[in-house]
Design a protein around this motif. Structure first.
Motif, PDB file in Angstrom:
ATOM      1  N   MET A 163       0.828  -1.201   0.000  1.00 32.58           N
ATOM      2  CA  MET A 163       0.000   0.000   0.000  1.00 32.58           C
ATOM      3  C   MET A 163       0.868   1.257   0.000  1.00 32.58           C
ATOM      4  O   MET A 163       2.059   1.210   0.276  1.00 32.58           O
ATOM      5  N   GLY A 164       0.242   2.394  -0.271  1.00 37.05           N
ATOM      6  CA  GLY A 164       0.929   3.678  -0.205  1.00 37.05           C
ATOM      7  C   GLY A 164       1.114   4.307  -1.565  1.00 37.05           C
ATOM      8  O   GLY A 164       1.840   3.795  -2.407  1.00 37.05           O
ATOM      9  N   LEU A 165       0.452   5.447  -1.787  1.00 39.26           N
ATOM     10  CA  LEU A 165       0.416   6.096  -3.094  1.00 39.26           C
ATOM     11  C   LEU A 165       1.203   7.395  -3.154  1.00 39.26           C
ATOM     12  O   LEU A 165       1.288   8.012  -4.228  1.00 39.26           O
ATOM     13  N   GLU A 166       1.770   7.834  -2.031  1.00 40.32           N
ATOM     14  CA  GLU A 166       2.536   9.091  -2.042  1.00 40.32           C
ATOM     15  C   GLU A 166       3.593   9.042  -0.947  1.00 40.32           C
ATOM     16  O   GLU A 166       3.354   8.534   0.143  1.00 40.32           O
ATOM     17  N   ILE A 167       4.762   9.573  -1.266  1.00 44.88           N
ATOM     18  CA  ILE A 167       5.890   9.511  -0.335  1.00 44.88           C
ATOM     19  C   ILE A 167       6.714  10.787  -0.422  1.00 44.88           C
ATOM     20  O   ILE A 167       6.593  11.575  -1.366  1.00 44.88           O
ATOM     21  N   SER A 168       7.577  10.952   0.567  1.00 45.39           N
ATOM     22  CA  SER A 168       8.643  11.954   0.501  1.00 45.39           C
ATOM     23  C   SER A 168       9.908  11.320   1.040  1.00 45.39           C
ATOM     24  O   SER A 168       9.864  10.349   1.809  1.00 45.39           O
ATOM     25  N   GLY A 169      11.054  11.852   0.637  1.00 45.46           N
ATOM     26  CA  GLY A 169      12.325  11.322   1.111  1.00 45.46           C
ATOM     27  C   GLY A 169      13.473  11.828   0.278  1.00 45.46           C
ATOM     28  O   GLY A 169      13.377  12.884  -0.361  1.00 45.46           O
TER      29      GLY A 169
ATOM     30  N   GLN B 141       4.970  17.250   5.641  1.00 47.46           N
ATOM     31  CA  GLN B 141       4.131  18.084   4.789  1.00 47.46           C
ATOM     32  C   GLN B 141       4.248  17.672   3.326  1.00 47.46           C
ATOM     33  O   GLN B 141       3.258  17.628   2.594  1.00 47.46           O
ATOM     34  N   ALA B 142       5.479  17.357   2.903  1.00 43.64           N
ATOM     35  CA  ALA B 142       5.687  16.995   1.499  1.00 43.64           C
ATOM     36  C   ALA B 142       4.991  15.682   1.151  1.00 43.64           C
ATOM     37  O   ALA B 142       4.462  15.530   0.042  1.00 43.64           O
TER      38      ALA B 142
ATOM     39  N   PRO C 130      -2.830  20.852   5.972  1.00 39.99           N
ATOM     40  CA  PRO C 130      -2.421  20.513   7.341  1.00 39.99           C
ATOM     41  C   PRO C 130      -2.237  19.014   7.523  1.00 39.99           C
ATOM     42  O   PRO C 130      -2.991  18.211   6.979  1.00 39.99           O
ATOM     43  N   VAL C 131      -1.206  18.642   8.276  1.00 35.17           N
ATOM     44  CA  VAL C 131      -0.996  17.249   8.667  1.00 35.17           C
ATOM     45  C   VAL C 131      -1.663  17.066  10.024  1.00 35.17           C
ATOM     46  O   VAL C 131      -1.225  17.626  11.025  1.00 35.17           O
ATOM     47  N   GLU C 132      -2.725  16.280  10.045  1.00 34.39           N
ATOM     48  CA  GLU C 132      -3.537  16.140  11.251  1.00 34.39           C
ATOM     49  C   GLU C 132      -2.878  15.242  12.281  1.00 34.39           C
ATOM     50  O   GLU C 132      -2.977  15.481  13.490  1.00 34.39           O
ATOM     51  N   ALA C 133      -2.196  14.194  11.802  1.00 35.69           N
ATOM     52  CA  ALA C 133      -1.560  13.254  12.728  1.00 35.69           C
ATOM     53  C   ALA C 133      -0.475  12.478  12.001  1.00 35.69           C
ATOM     54  O   ALA C 133      -0.551  12.278  10.786  1.00 35.69           O
ATOM     55  N   THR C 134       0.545  12.061  12.740  1.00 31.83           N
ATOM     56  CA  THR C 134       1.592  11.192  12.193  1.00 31.83           C
ATOM     57  C   THR C 134       1.696   9.947  13.064  1.00 31.83           C
ATOM     58  O   THR C 134       1.478   9.997  14.278  1.00 31.83           O
ATOM     59  N   PHE C 135       2.039   8.825  12.404  1.00 27.58           N
ATOM     60  CA  PHE C 135       2.205   7.544  13.092  1.00 27.58           C
ATOM     61  C   PHE C 135       3.455   6.864  12.554  1.00 27.58           C
ATOM     62  O   PHE C 135       3.707   6.901  11.342  1.00 27.58           O
TER      63      PHE C 135
END
Length: 323
Positions: free
Chosen positions: A62-68, A117-118, A293-298
């Motif tokens: 899974m996962g359709l968008e990333i940053s790095g 954010q990215a 806005p980033v509401e939450a990170t895990f």
């Protein structure tokens, strides 16, 4: 590398497990990204439950968008170098420590944005641009109606529409969410749980373009809300896909009903979108006009909690995994 897999192939959030797989290798025309953050989106929930399989050429992760950061460059790639900070649209593979990406589907992270954010940008920005601005033809001075305005897509659509010089009517569930949409820039923000929503939208002047993530339950409302020549764009069907549409009403309004998905578009089409977005939307991101806005990170190991948070529907903005 560590990845998140779906035990048994589908199921509830409890089926998600941390596993290990070989590191991918960048092929011709690709870059490998050391992932720092990954966006969590509703298509991930659908895939987890067996309802949205990846395209044949995409990772089953899974996962359709990333940053790095770029850490490997494939043959024929000239734009990117090892160490470049990028965010990217994927067909799958974001819930991992590394991903290979079509080099044309990556964008530079503007100064001032962190990885969290990215990672919240690619899937939502591509979706809004392709559907609202291209298929919907939204122009400066027009009005965009957004249902589900505090979702990841919704908050991005509000900001992009305002940056483009348009008026925004937002609908969301509850007074707190309505206030959040107003704070993000919506000109009219309506609580869908109180009063006559169709009447309130009519009182606000109706819409030239409707971004609909609700589906069947709002079909009649949307037909009423459209202005002459309006465009109704469907990108999700949270209340079901089967709706009753009055074709004569659409004809009399000279209206357009359209819809699309992003994940299965050809690689060349996604590359075209990336170039158009970099030219049109990235200056808005760089200026701060578009900053969902980033509401939450895990942490990656707690992906289950991120899915449960998204399913609960109480978030405002994006949910992001940290890797």
């Amino acid at each position: 590398m560590r990845v998140i897999e779906i035990e048994g192939g589908a199921g509830p959030a409890e089926a998600l497990k941390l596993a290990e797989r070989p590191d991918p290798v960048a092929g011709p025309g690709q870059i490998r990204v050391r992932i720092r953050a990954a966006g969590v989106n509703r298509p991930d929930l659908l895939q987890r439950n067996g309802g949205y399989p990846p395209p044949p050429d995409a990772s089953d992760i899974m996962g359709l968008e990333i940053s790095g950061e770029v850490d490997q460059v494939g043959e024929g790639v000239s734009r990117w170098s090892v160490g470049d900070r990028v965010c990217a649209l994927l067909g799958g593979g974001g819930y991992a420590e590394y991903a290979v990406v079509d080099a044309r589907h990556a964008l530079p992270i503007p100064d001032g944005l962190d990885f969290f954010q990215a990672a919240a940008l690619p899937e939502t920005v591509f979706t809004v641009f392709a559907n609202v601005f291209e298929a919907g033809g939204l122009k400066s001075g027009e009005t965009l109606l957004i249902h589900g305005a505090t979702s990841g897509i919704g908050v991005t659509a509000i900001q992009m529409a305002k940056a483009a010089g348009t008026r925004v009517i937002a609908t969301s569930r509850g007074a707190a969410k309505a206030e959040a949409a107003r704070a993000l820039g919506a000109d009219v923000s309506l609580d869908a749980t109180t009063g006559d929503l169709a009447e309130a939208i009519q009182a606000a002047g109706g819409a030239d373009v409707i971004l609909d993530m609700v589906g069947a339950a709002y079909a009649d409302l949307n037909q009423q809300a459209l202005k002459p020549g309006g465009r109704w764009v469907v990108i999700a069907t949270l209340t079901g896909p089967l709706a009753q549409v009055d074709l004569l009403k659409l004809m009399m309004k000279q209206a357009t009903l359209t819809g699309s998905t992003l994940r299965r578009r050809p690689a060349d089409e996604k590359a075209r979108l990336a170039a158009a977005i970099e030219a049109t939307v990235w200056p808005w991101v760089a200026s701060g006009a578009v900053r969902p806005p980033v509401e939450a990170t895990f942490p990656l190991a707690e992906t289950k909690l991120a899915h449960l948070r998204l399913e609960a529907g109480e978030h405002v903005g994006k949910i992001v995994l940290t890797v």
